[in-house]
Design an enzyme around this catalytic site. Sequence first.
Site, mmCIF file in Angstrom:
data_model
loop_
_atom_site.group_PDB
_atom_site.id
_atom_site.type_symbol
_atom_site.label_atom_id
_atom_site.label_comp_id
_atom_site.label_asym_id
_atom_site.label_seq_id
_atom_site.Cartn_x
_atom_site.Cartn_y
_atom_site.Cartn_z
ATOM 1 N N CYS A 179 -38.170 25.690 -0.001
ATOM 2 C CA CYS A 179 -38.231 24.247 0.247
ATOM 3 C C CYS A 179 -39.615 23.705 -0.092
ATOM 4 C CB CYS A 179 -37.900 23.945 1.713
ATOM 5 S SG CYS A 179 -36.213 24.361 2.167
ATOM 6 N N GLY A 180 -40.637 24.557 -0.039
ATOM 7 C CA GLY A 180 -41.990 24.152 -0.395
ATOM 8 C C GLY A 180 -42.258 24.173 -1.887
ATOM 9 N N ARG A 216 -32.541 14.543 9.213
ATOM 10 C CA ARG A 216 -33.055 14.174 7.898
ATOM 11 C C ARG A 216 -32.417 12.860 7.478
ATOM 12 N NH1 ARG A 216 -31.523 18.486 3.976
ATOM 13 N NH2 ARG A 216 -33.324 19.602 4.796
ATOM 14 N N GLY A 255 -41.797 28.979 3.686
ATOM 15 C CA GLY A 255 -41.641 30.020 4.692
ATOM 16 C C GLY A 255 -40.640 31.098 4.365
ATOM 17 N N ARG A 304 -22.311 23.139 -3.531
ATOM 18 C CA ARG A 304 -23.653 23.390 -2.991
ATOM 19 C C ARG A 304 -24.426 22.069 -3.007
ATOM 20 N NH1 ARG A 304 -27.347 25.754 -0.481
ATOM 21 N NH2 ARG A 304 -28.089 27.865 -0.848
ATOM 22 N N LYS A 305 -25.668 22.083 -2.552
ATOM 23 C CA LYS A 305 -26.481 20.867 -2.561
ATOM 24 C C LYS A 305 -26.786 20.444 -3.993
ATOM 25 C CE LYS A 305 -31.025 23.108 -2.144
ATOM 26 N NZ LYS A 305 -32.255 23.199 -1.326
#
Length: 593
Positions: free
Chosen positions: A516-517, A140, A511, A254-255
């Site tokens: 993430c979607g 990424r 998914g 965390r992110k």
Amino acid sequence: MASSTSTSIQRLLFPPSKPQRRQFGPLSAATRTPITTPTPKTESPAPVDSSRLETRVEQTENGYWVLKEKYRTGINPQEKVKLEKEPMSLFMEGGIHELAAMPMEEIDKTKLSKDDVDVRLKWLGLFHRRKHHYGRFMMRLKLPNGVTTSEQTRYLAGVIAAYGDQGCADVTTRQNWQIRGVTLPDVPAIIEGLKAVGLTSLQSGMDNVRNPVGNPLAGIDPHEIVDTRPYTNILSSFITGNFKGNPTITNLPRKWNVCVIGSHDLYEHPHINDLAYMPAIKNGKFGFNLLVGGFFSPKRCEEAIPLDAWVPGDDVIPVCKAILEAYRDLGNRGHRQKTRMMWLIDELGIEAFRSEVVKRMPGGELERAAEEDLIDKKWERRDYLGVHPQKQPGLSFVGLHIPVGRVQASDMVELARLADQYGSGELRLTVEQNIIIPNVENSKVEELLKEALLEKFSPEPSLLMKSLVACTGNQFCGQAIIETKARALKVTEEVERLVSVPKTVRMHWTGCPNTCGQVQVADIGFMGCMTRDSEGKVCEGADVFVGGRIGSDSHLGEVYKKAVPCKDLVPLVADVLVEKFGAVRRNTEEEDE
């Protein structure tokens, strides 16, 4: 027809031109109806114990930040991995070269090197696909504002082309490139190649700041409020230490996501970011009001809330640094699903959290929010796909639909050629996984529209296809429960045979519960799960979400029906479109008879 559809889906899934000078755009002269910034709740939370406000991390002699000894009990496994070995040492101390020289079988013999591959390499943007593609990585990048050059695109195409069927790329929901098929021995050379074309993959995974998102039409939009590119560029430079690594902010709990808003359309989705800069005027000076804490996770999703803070445009970095340091110093590091920044805000209360940010600001000062944002709340979000005039006379931008964001090496080479031949050698990626070619001379538009690639990447897709988004799915992602990309295309095509819609309906696929979607912001969202069909057999399914909204009246969608077998989704989606989105059923052959 079915055979043709299957073939088309399989086809879809299976170095420098000088960048434009980037300048701040003027404020839009378009008519605006300013909106009042929401006032934070005024309830007085219980006072925060002073011991809770003690900094939990400390800086080591070599510049890294680690948890203090007294706070190392009850931490999650990922925190233990960071304590065992500093992830950034793989980059900043050259550890990647030694690791890349080791065979995977040798790496797997020890926990330390195995954790390097499966966890710590994410600090370099490398994700090991152990479950489905042992020894292969997704890489990424950092691509602030989604702006990429033809040279960069060709370089990435060359990387994935070397991996044959294993190599491909995706446009992500953060205006970014992800390339797939990478093998570890090639990584040092790829990193050097990225640097040569002005790219990096540094700090793009795990407990780091994600790609800074901005207006995909920055600098070319006739109605933009401000050009976001200078801000997202400087944010990315700060985050990565100008590609050298910034250990000050690489040990977050965390992110963490950040965006800068540049238009009334809110293409950047501010309400789902940990920090969103909302353009606002205060005392006659341009700057930003701040929203904080937006996030998605398997257990909880929250929209960002006002910090009741305004910063002038020149202070974008100091306040970002202060917020990140407050989160780094005080954030929880126990249960992994309770470590995003909003959990800390909830625990301290917004005023106490704000006070901690103020302590970390230069001079210990942070102004209260401007009363009004510059966002027109009644603005109707524009469609950027197709041909549209730019603010520059004689130029247009052309938005191309990239079905579920998947591109092959040959596609990237062609996109680079089109950018050079018809535009200025630049491409813009969007959070809906599409691509814009800017700076096309009006005299060249007709010729561009005749290019063969535009039969695949259409500027005029159907109303259901144009906003279709899908995460990686279990084709490549080890966490995904179901296949998403091919299924999203297939279900949409089949639904289009049943109904016609009067306007765009945004459908998102993810998914797994990591979302993430971003299914919660979609009109209709699909979150992968395992379920049982009518015969009791275990099969792939999806929880269906309905009602997500984006824009000034943003709202997260809610579960409409849980655990629907994927094979039963088409009629259900058709029904939802008729009931809630004004769709009209098409006459079928059976009905005609």
